[in-house]
Design a protein around this motif. Sequence first.
Motif, PDB file in Angstrom:
ATOM      1  N   LEU A 138      52.855  24.649  55.458  1.00  0.00           N
ATOM      2  CA  LEU A 138      52.761  24.699  53.941  1.00  0.00           C
ATOM      3  C   LEU A 138      51.299  23.999  53.662  1.00  0.00           C
ATOM      4  O   LEU A 138      50.632  24.216  52.950  1.00  0.00           O
ATOM      5  CB  LEU A 138      53.739  23.999  53.272  1.00  0.00           C
ATOM      6  N   VAL A 176      60.767  30.308  52.277  1.00  0.00           N
ATOM      7  CA  VAL A 176      61.510  29.361  53.097  1.00  0.00           C
ATOM      8  C   VAL A 176      63.027  29.700  53.131  1.00  0.00           C
ATOM      9  O   VAL A 176      63.593  29.917  52.321  1.00  0.00           O
ATOM     10  CB  VAL A 176      61.219  27.996  52.743  1.00  0.00           C
ATOM     11  N   ARG A 198      64.188  25.050  53.464  1.00  0.00           N
ATOM     12  CA  ARG A 198      64.248  25.064  52.005  1.00  0.00           C
ATOM     13  C   ARG A 198      63.963  23.633  51.498  1.00  0.00           C
ATOM     14  O   ARG A 198      63.405  23.719  50.242  1.00  0.00           O
ATOM     15  CB  ARG A 198      65.662  25.547  51.733  1.00  0.00           C
ATOM     16  N   ALA A 227      56.417  21.549  48.567  1.00  0.00           N
ATOM     17  CA  ALA A 227      55.266  22.478  48.326  1.00  0.00           C
ATOM     18  C   ALA A 227      53.933  21.642  47.900  1.00  0.00           C
ATOM     19  O   ALA A 227      54.045  21.138  47.015  1.00  0.00           O
ATOM     20  CB  ALA A 227      55.369  23.752  47.225  1.00  0.00           C
ATOM     21  N   LEU A 261      56.546  27.892  46.324  1.00  0.00           N
ATOM     22  CA  LEU A 261      57.659  28.087  47.477  1.00  0.00           C
ATOM     23  C   LEU A 261      58.823  29.070  46.768  1.00  0.00           C
ATOM     24  O   LEU A 261      58.968  29.092  45.535  1.00  0.00           O
ATOM     25  CB  LEU A 261      58.486  26.927  47.862  1.00  0.00           C
ATOM     26  N   ARG A 303      62.630  29.682  47.545  1.00  0.00           N
ATOM     27  CA  ARG A 303      63.657  28.938  48.492  1.00  0.00           C
ATOM     28  C   ARG A 303      64.887  29.980  48.626  1.00  0.00           C
ATOM     29  O   ARG A 303      65.668  30.147  47.522  1.00  0.00           O
ATOM     30  CB  ARG A 303      64.270  27.605  48.068  1.00  0.00           C
TER      31      ARG A 303
END
Length: 144
Positions: free
Chosen positions: A31, A54, A59, A63, A69, A71
């Motif tokens: 990331l 993710v 998770r 970010a 993201l 999740r």
Amino acid sequence: MTVLLVDAANVVGARPDGWWRDRAGATARLLRRLAAVPGRRVDGVVVGEVVVVVEGAARDAEAPPGVRLVRAPGSGDDALVATAADLVARDRAVLAVTADRGLRARLPEATAVTGPGRLLAVLDRLDVPDRLDVPDRMADNGPG
């Protein structure tokens, strides 16, 4: 500009660098590297936004600025397909990053696809550190 939609688990698993010992840490490193991608070219398209799916222990990753993201509450593949479908429905150009052939087949027809190796090559060319303990090159962390 194009949305880069990344299958984090697939990209992390593309290099045998010990990621399996710390999946969440490996995802955090990816990331951080992806935060340098907006405005850059990947597979011939300029990336305007980076969206990363993710799942599992990853998770909980944070970010960095420039990365959004998704999740996945369950299957990362299902979340990636749903995200791609939503983006395409909003007339966004999408470049998905995954080597998973089954997942590729499930993506909306308008979705372009590339493999993790191509994305990792871009990150390598950008010389983006893949370690969290490397100081930010843009920050002035010392005296004078």
